[in-house]
Scaffold this motif. Structure first.
Motif, PDB file in Angstrom:
ATOM      1  N   ALA A  37       0.845  -1.203   0.000  1.00 36.11           N
ATOM      2  CA  ALA A  37       0.000   0.000   0.000  1.00 36.11           C
ATOM      3  C   ALA A  37       0.878   1.250   0.000  1.00 36.11           C
ATOM      4  N   GLN A  38       1.916   1.249   0.828  1.00 40.04           N
ATOM      5  CA  GLN A  38       2.776   2.445   0.908  1.00 40.04           C
ATOM      6  C   GLN A  38       3.582   2.645  -0.374  1.00 40.04           C
ATOM      7  N   THR A  39       4.009   1.524  -0.980  1.00 40.43           N
ATOM      8  CA  THR A  39       4.720   1.641  -2.272  1.00 40.43           C
ATOM      9  C   THR A  39       3.803   2.283  -3.312  1.00 40.43           C
ATOM     10  N   LEU A  40       2.511   1.979  -3.214  1.00 42.22           N
ATOM     11  CA  LEU A  40       1.563   2.523  -4.191  1.00 42.22           C
ATOM     12  C   LEU A  40       1.063   3.921  -3.810  1.00 42.22           C
ATOM     13  N   GLY A  41       1.559   4.451  -2.702  1.00 40.75           N
ATOM     14  CA  GLY A  41       1.250   5.837  -2.333  1.00 40.75           C
ATOM     15  C   GLY A  41       0.092   5.993  -1.360  1.00 40.75           C
ATOM     16  N   TYR A  42      -0.401   4.915  -0.776  1.00 46.06           N
ATOM     17  CA  TYR A  42      -1.484   5.037   0.213  1.00 46.06           C
ATOM     18  C   TYR A  42      -0.875   5.246   1.598  1.00 46.06           C
ATOM     19  N   ARG A  43      -1.621   5.975   2.453  1.00 49.57           N
ATOM     20  CA  ARG A  43      -1.113   6.275   3.796  1.00 49.57           C
ATOM     21  C   ARG A  43      -1.130   5.020   4.667  1.00 49.57           C
ATOM     22  N   ASP A  44      -2.238   4.297   4.608  1.00 51.36           N
ATOM     23  CA  ASP A  44      -2.365   3.100   5.448  1.00 51.36           C
ATOM     24  C   ASP A  44      -3.287   2.076   4.770  1.00 51.36           C
ATOM     25  N   LEU A  45      -3.479   0.948   5.446  1.00 51.15           N
ATOM     26  CA  LEU A  45      -4.259  -0.146   4.847  1.00 51.15           C
ATOM     27  C   LEU A  45      -5.726   0.200   4.692  1.00 51.15           C
ATOM     28  N   ASN A  46      -6.215   1.021   5.609  1.00 54.74           N
ATOM     29  CA  ASN A  46      -7.609   1.434   5.551  1.00 54.74           C
ATOM     30  C   ASN A  46      -7.885   2.195   4.253  1.00 54.74           C
ATOM     31  N   GLU A  47      -6.998   3.138   3.960  1.00 56.17           N
ATOM     32  CA  GLU A  47      -7.159   3.947   2.751  1.00 56.17           C
ATOM     33  C   GLU A  47      -7.059   3.058   1.498  1.00 56.17           C
ATOM     34  N   PHE A  48      -6.106   2.147   1.515  1.00 56.29           N
ATOM     35  CA  PHE A  48      -5.895   1.202   0.398  1.00 56.29           C
ATOM     36  C   PHE A  48      -7.163   0.370   0.176  1.00 56.29           C
ATOM     37  N   TYR A  49      -7.686  -0.171   1.270  1.00 57.31           N
ATOM     38  CA  TYR A  49      -8.870  -1.029   1.212  1.00 57.31           C
ATOM     39  C   TYR A  49     -10.078  -0.271   0.659  1.00 57.31           C
TER      40      TYR A  49
END
Ligand SMILES: C[S@@+](CC[C@H](N)C(=O)[O-])C[C@H]1O[C@@H](n2cnc3c(N)ncnc32)[C@H](O)[C@@H]1O
Length: 272
Positions: A37-49
């Motif tokens: 998720a962080q490699t893809l630029g998301y702050r955390d897993l919640n945001e990614f999900y």
């Protein structure tokens, strides 16, 4: 990690790859997914999900599966299966095939150490036969990042220290700064491809003399294990062998498959 998020990702990955994450794997799943998720630029897993739960591209799905595969491997893993190959199975194959095609499949090859170990055995002990036989090692995996590394054939010092006898390192690798690159002669014997073991009944048209399917069925549920095992056995030529991981049992008994202990290795033989 939130139960809903854990269930979403693990259900998704199990559906695609068969890999089943039971209790106790939360930390592993969370840390691997967070890194992605962080490699893809998301702050955390919640945001990614929240971002992906309703729109998931096949490329991102591959990256998620890739992130959650366990790619542990090393050269000549467990030693004795490679002794059995060298002393019994490969000599028998060369004798039986008598100048014809020999097909070997490393199903779930991870970063390449397993098929390259077989290729090194062939070059080291069976070199005189290689020009008279059409011999191919097909090496497949679901993890694109593992396959990329396998194709490059470049390993660091820790990786070559694991299982690889020093005389093979000096003979079949070239040192390039801090890493070791596997020789072209070894690479030429192996062909790497993406392949999901859950799809082999649809995708694989060839039959094999020898199948190594080591330390992958252990990650599947019992029903998936049985299904993949049956498909693998179907793709084995009569007189051929399957080798599983050292601690693995056959997921089911099949009438045409005989369990044998050869050398120190349990192998599964398809009756002729
Ligand atoms: C622990 S490694 C074993 C590697 C090697 N066979 C060995 O014994 O050293 C397991 C490999 O299985 C692969 N894998 C997991 N599920 C798979 C599937 N459905 N299809 C193909 N490969 C899969 C993973 O990507 C990983 O590289």
């Amino acid at each position: 990690m939130d139960r809903e998020i854990f269930d979403f990702f693990t259900t998704l990955v199990e559906k695609v790859s068969g890999i089943s994450y039971g209790a106790g794997k939360e930390y592993l799943v969370e840390s691997r997914l967070l890194e992605l998720a962080q490699t893809l630029g998301y702050r955390d897993l919640n945001e990614f999900y929240l971002k992906i739960k309703n729109q998931l591209s096949s490329q991102l799905l591959n990256s998620i599966v890739d992130a959650l595969t366990i790619n542990e491997t090393y050269f000549f893993r467990d030693t004795h299966p490679f002794e059995t190959l060298k002393n019994y199975l490969l000599p028998e194959l060369f004798k039986r095939k008598n100048g014809k095609k020999i097909s070997i499949w490393s199903a779930a090859c991870s970063t390449g150490q397993e098929p390259y170990s077989v290729a090194i055995l062939l070059l080291e002990y069976f070199n005189q036969y290689l020009s008279n036989y059409e011999i191919k090692i097909w090496a497949t995996d679901i993890s694109l990042s593992s396959l990329k590394k396998a194709k490059e054939g470049v390993y660091n010092q820790i990786e070559v220290n694991r299982g690889l006898p020093i005389h093979f390192l000096l003979k079949y690798f070239k040192q390039k700064g801090s890493v070791w690159e596997i020789d072209e002669r070894v690479k030429e014997l192996v062909k790497f491809d993406f392949l999901n073991l859950l799809e082999i009944n649809k995708r694989v048209r060839e039959n094999f003399d020898l199948i190594l399917c080591r330390y992958v069925l252990i990650y599947f549920s019992n029903s998936t294990k049985k299904r993949v095992w049956q498909n693998l056995c179907q793709l084995l030529k009569p007189g051929g062998y399957i080798i599983l991981g050292g601690t693995e049992l056959a997921p089911s008994e099949l009438p045409d498959i005989e369990r044998k202990v050869i050398g120190k290795t349990t192998v599964f033989y398809k009756k002729e």
